[in-house]
Design a protein around this motif. Structure first.
Motif, short mmCIF file in Angstrom:
data_model
loop_
_atom_site.label_atom_id
_atom_site.label_comp_id
_atom_site.label_asym_id
_atom_site.label_seq_id
_atom_site.Cartn_x
_atom_site.Cartn_y
_atom_site.Cartn_z
N GLY A 246 49.64 40.86 71.93
CA GLY A 246 48.57 41.78 71.55
C GLY A 246 48.10 42.59 72.74
N LEU A 247 47.93 43.88 72.54
CA LEU A 247 47.36 44.72 73.60
C LEU A 247 45.90 44.35 73.68
N LYS A 248 45.53 43.69 74.77
CA LYS A 248 44.14 43.24 74.82
C LYS A 248 43.20 44.42 75.03
N GLY A 249 42.05 44.28 74.48
CA GLY A 249 41.09 45.35 74.64
C GLY A 249 40.45 45.75 73.32
N SER A 250 39.18 45.98 73.39
CA SER A 250 38.45 46.41 72.19
C SER A 250 38.36 47.92 72.23
N TRP A 251 38.58 48.57 71.14
CA TRP A 251 38.49 50.02 71.06
C TRP A 251 37.14 50.34 70.50
N GLN B 167 43.12 36.01 62.52
CA GLN B 167 41.84 36.52 62.00
C GLN B 167 40.65 35.74 62.52
N ILE B 168 40.86 34.94 63.52
CA ILE B 168 39.82 34.00 63.95
C ILE B 168 38.49 34.66 64.28
N ASN B 169 38.53 35.87 64.76
CA ASN B 169 37.29 36.57 65.11
C ASN B 169 36.65 37.31 63.93
N TYR B 170 37.29 37.21 62.79
CA TYR B 170 36.80 37.96 61.64
C TYR B 170 36.52 37.11 60.40
N LEU B 199 40.25 25.14 75.83
CA LEU B 199 39.33 26.14 76.33
C LEU B 199 38.35 25.48 77.30
N ASP B 200 37.84 26.27 78.20
CA ASP B 200 36.86 25.73 79.13
C ASP B 200 35.53 25.52 78.39
N ARG B 201 35.09 24.27 78.46
CA ARG B 201 33.86 23.82 77.82
C ARG B 201 32.67 24.73 78.11
N ARG B 202 32.46 25.07 79.37
CA ARG B 202 31.28 25.80 79.77
C ARG B 202 31.34 27.27 79.38
N ASN B 203 32.52 27.84 79.53
CA ASN B 203 32.67 29.24 79.14
C ASN B 203 32.58 29.41 77.63
N PHE B 204 33.12 28.43 76.92
CA PHE B 204 33.06 28.47 75.46
C PHE B 204 31.61 28.48 74.99
N GLN B 205 30.84 27.58 75.54
CA GLN B 205 29.44 27.47 75.16
C GLN B 205 28.67 28.75 75.45
N ARG B 206 28.90 29.27 76.63
CA ARG B 206 28.18 30.49 77.03
C ARG B 206 28.47 31.62 76.06
N ASN B 240 27.50 36.48 59.61
CA ASN B 240 28.25 37.41 58.78
C ASN B 240 28.21 38.84 59.31
N ALA B 241 27.06 39.21 59.83
CA ALA B 241 26.94 40.55 60.41
C ALA B 241 27.88 40.69 61.60
N ALA B 242 27.95 39.64 62.42
CA ALA B 242 28.81 39.67 63.60
C ALA B 242 30.29 39.70 63.21
N LEU B 243 30.63 39.00 62.14
CA LEU B 243 32.03 38.94 61.72
C LEU B 243 32.53 40.28 61.20
N LYS B 244 31.62 41.05 60.61
CA LYS B 244 32.02 42.34 60.07
C LYS B 244 32.67 43.22 61.13
N ILE B 245 32.06 43.22 62.30
CA ILE B 245 32.65 44.02 63.37
C ILE B 245 33.56 43.16 64.24
N GLY B 246 33.58 41.86 63.96
CA GLY B 246 34.46 40.97 64.70
C GLY B 246 33.77 40.39 65.93
N LEU B 247 33.93 39.10 66.12
CA LEU B 247 33.40 38.47 67.33
C LEU B 247 34.26 38.96 68.48
N LYS B 248 33.67 39.79 69.32
CA LYS B 248 34.52 40.34 70.37
C LYS B 248 34.85 39.27 71.40
N GLY B 249 36.02 39.40 71.95
CA GLY B 249 36.41 38.43 72.96
C GLY B 249 37.80 37.90 72.72
N SER B 250 38.51 37.76 73.79
CA SER B 250 39.85 37.21 73.70
C SER B 250 39.75 35.73 74.02
#
Lengths: 251, 251
Positions: A246-251, B167-170, B199-206, B240-250
């Motif tokens: 996947g091309l990482k990056g949010s558009w 689809q994990i972020n959606y 995944l790193d425990r601390r970064n995940f939580q943050r 649900n509001a956040a999922l609509k635009i997708g949880l940003k982050g790789s």
DNA sequence: AAATTAATGTGTGATATTGACGCAATGTAA
DNA sequence: TTACATTGCGTCAATATCACACATTAATTT
């Protein structure tokens, strides 16, 4: 049509069709190939039926090659539409009558249909749109100037577009939709059209180049009214490798 | 079975089935609900047929409710499988014989089938797995210890998992798979299992907290062998509001 | 032929996100 | 009481993103 109705039940899988949303990019606009149906003002997605022992994907490819004259088309299944209300029974009866026959009860053609949606990405200039038996025209239509469409084809098209947008970082959008040589502004316009929003020219360029999937051809596209942009090509190997993760990056 | 074979052609859409990949999360493992088929050592995805005028989605819901005893299940169509070779004609004939009849040529059940795949996310503890007529057991199986499966069901399951990952972020993964109250380590384990990496425990939580979709309940989960973690709940509205635009982050 | 115009090419700094850690706090078991 | 594994909270450098400024260039206009 009449002959088709006679043999369809033997040849085709019952109650199953495929519909193709064929995307092309031309003059900075995203377009879809639509068929103007006979005896109605409405347009339709190119579609067809699945032969009894034919792979469904193969049926979609068959439709595509017939309508575009192209082989080796990039094709992706995206959704299957199974609402019994999606078919317009009245229209089916109408088609039946026009073929000069009386509607036969339980005829293959009059049953409820499920349709599987595929989207295709093709290079606009290479296609040779051709209508089929039941249509009188086959034309590219801009996605923001769509004509009235039959059944749920509008909905199918929207779903294809949503899917394309969703998968933008995982599909070879640029490589399949643009000609071999293209400029950065062209590539950007393509992304903007699919995403439906404007992007910053400079940030877009930096990001694209950072992926390392473009080859700078050194040449410039002369003839425009202003500063001539460089021409690029995709480094297909690197492009495909990048798309896998996947091309990482949010558009 | 025999009675089913007699009436199927009238009741059901020809050559069409739905199969469900039902996901659950328990003891830090992602699981799927499978059926142990009679007369064979293999397992199968819960599936069924689509009634002639029934919405396809509705058919999947029907299957799901029957197998789990749950209503209002989160369900997503993910792919349709249309390879004519996907069905095992020999096995179909075998089933026919076991019903004590001679295979009838062109019988509804012996034709080629297309199947539409759905995946479901359910709260493990609430489900009551029940086998159906043609199976002798209905059990949760860990996705990294899957038994042998019939036809292309293994492939269907893999595709469902790929889709879920994609689809994990959606999708409301956490909200649908975890109980109302859960701890951060539990949520993290869920993500790790789906993504197939640590995944790193601390970064995940943050990151999770930064989304603002969790409610800190103030309570702690006692009883574990070590420091008691806090309990959280989803703020469904914000989630649900956040999922609509997708949880940003790789990840 | 020079000036104008509207694009394109290149760069920069503020801000936000990510990834890789350190360390103290806490509940159970020894 | 102590040991220990796990949790909660924090730090910092590297990287990515966002919002711009400025110089360059090809055709058009003057």
């Amino acid at each position: 049509m009449s002959e088709f109705l006679d043999t369809a039940a033997e040849r085709y899988h019952p109650g199953l069709s495929v519909d193709c949303v064929i995307f092309g990019f031309h003059e900075n606009e995203l377009k879809v190939l639509l068929l103007k149906m006979k005896h109605t003002a409405k347009w339709a997605l190119p579609g067809g039926f699945v032969e009894k022992q034919e792979h469904m994907d193969k049926a979609a490819i068959r439709v595509l090659e017939k309508r575009t004259g192209l082989a080796d088309i990039f094709l992706q299944q995206f959704h299957t539409f199974g609402d019994p209300a999606r078919h317009d029974h009245e229209m089916d009866l109408e088609l039946f009558k026009q073929s000069g026959r009386d509607p036969v009860k339980d005829h293959w053609f009059l049953q409820r249909f499920i349709t599987v949606g595929y989207y295709a990405l093709i290079e606009f200039s290479k296609a040779n749109p051709r209508p089929d038996d039941i249509s009188e025209a086959c034309e590219w239509k801009s996605i923001d100037q769509l004509p009235a469409m039959i059944l749920d084809h509008r909905k199918i098209l929207e779903k294809a577009l949503d899917t394309l947008r969703f998968q933008i970082n995982y599909q070879p959008i640029g490589h399949k939709l643009l000609p071999v040589k293209f400029t950065m502004p062209e590539l950007q316009k393509l992304y903007e059209t699919i995403l439906g929003k404007e992007l910053d020219r400079r940030n877009f360029q930096r990001k694209m180049l950072a992926y390392g999937i473009l080859k700078d051809l050194g040449e410039r596209r002369k003839g425009g009214a202003h500063k001539a942009p460089y021409l690029y090509s995709f480094d297909v190997k690197k492009y495909n490798a990048a798309l896998k993760i996947g091309l990482k990056g949010s558009w």
